[in-house]
Design a protein around this motif. Structure first.
Motif, PDB file in Angstrom:
ATOM      1  N   ASP A 142      -3.450  -3.194   6.391  1.00 46.77           N
ATOM      2  CA  ASP A 142      -2.105  -3.400   6.975  1.00 46.77           C
ATOM      3  C   ASP A 142      -1.197  -2.745   6.166  1.00 46.77           C
ATOM      4  O   ASP A 142      -1.360  -1.943   5.284  1.00 46.77           O
ATOM      5  CB  ASP A 142      -1.952  -4.907   7.163  1.00 46.77           C
ATOM      6  CG  ASP A 142      -1.749  -5.561   5.788  1.00 46.77           C
ATOM      7  OD1 ASP A 142      -2.277  -5.057   4.980  1.00 46.77           O
ATOM      8  OD2 ASP A 142      -1.208  -6.820   5.682  1.00 46.77           O
ATOM      9  N   THR A 143       0.240  -2.846   6.580  1.00 49.23           N
ATOM     10  CA  THR A 143       1.308  -1.959   6.086  1.00 49.23           C
ATOM     11  C   THR A 143       1.621  -2.396   4.581  1.00 49.23           C
ATOM     12  O   THR A 143       1.772  -1.475   3.722  1.00 49.23           O
ATOM     13  CB  THR A 143       2.412  -2.540   6.902  1.00 49.23           C
ATOM     14  OG1 THR A 143       2.372  -2.132   8.260  1.00 49.23           O
ATOM     15  CG2 THR A 143       3.836  -1.526   6.290  1.00 49.23           C
TER      16      THR A 143
ATOM     17  N   THR B 283      -3.032   8.137   5.419  1.00 48.91           N
ATOM     18  CA  THR B 283      -2.634   6.797   6.257  1.00 48.91           C
ATOM     19  C   THR B 283      -3.480   6.710   7.218  1.00 48.91           C
ATOM     20  O   THR B 283      -3.658   5.454   7.505  1.00 48.91           O
ATOM     21  CB  THR B 283      -1.226   7.068   6.370  1.00 48.91           C
ATOM     22  OG1 THR B 283      -0.469   7.343   5.201  1.00 48.91           O
ATOM     23  CG2 THR B 283      -0.592   5.644   6.937  1.00 48.91           C
TER      24      THR B 283
END
Length: 89
Positions: free
Chosen positions: A52-53, A43
């Motif tokens: 991005d998420t 991550t």
């Protein structure tokens, strides 16, 4: 409910509760195992590369956890049907 629960830990009225507790732990363990086996810097590397998420979720977490989620779903269905079959007998 807690005083009644302590009086009769394993009775017929608490059988669905215990079935749910055992079923929930059986479902959580495969997913937790997949999370623990993942590379630790995965991550952080994706964040460093600008993901991005939603991109991390779609490109890293979903492929990583999908086999465990499918196995847990199948396990939940089999154990639920088994518990239902045992309750009918």
């Amino acid at each position: 409910m807690l005083p009644a629960f302590h009086k009769a830990i394993i009775s017929d009225s608490y059988l669905p509760f215990w079935q749910g507790v055992l079923l929930a732990t059986a479902i959580v363990f495969p997913i937790g195992n997949a999370v623990l086996r993942r590379p630790s810097d995965l991550t952080r590397a994706a964040i460093g590369l600008g993901a991005d998420t939603t991109a991390r979720l779609r490109l890293i977490w979903l492929p990583l956890l999908l086999p465990s989620i499918l196995f847990s779903s199948l396990l939940a269905a089999v154990l639920s049907f088994t518990c239902a079959a045992l309750d009918l007998s």
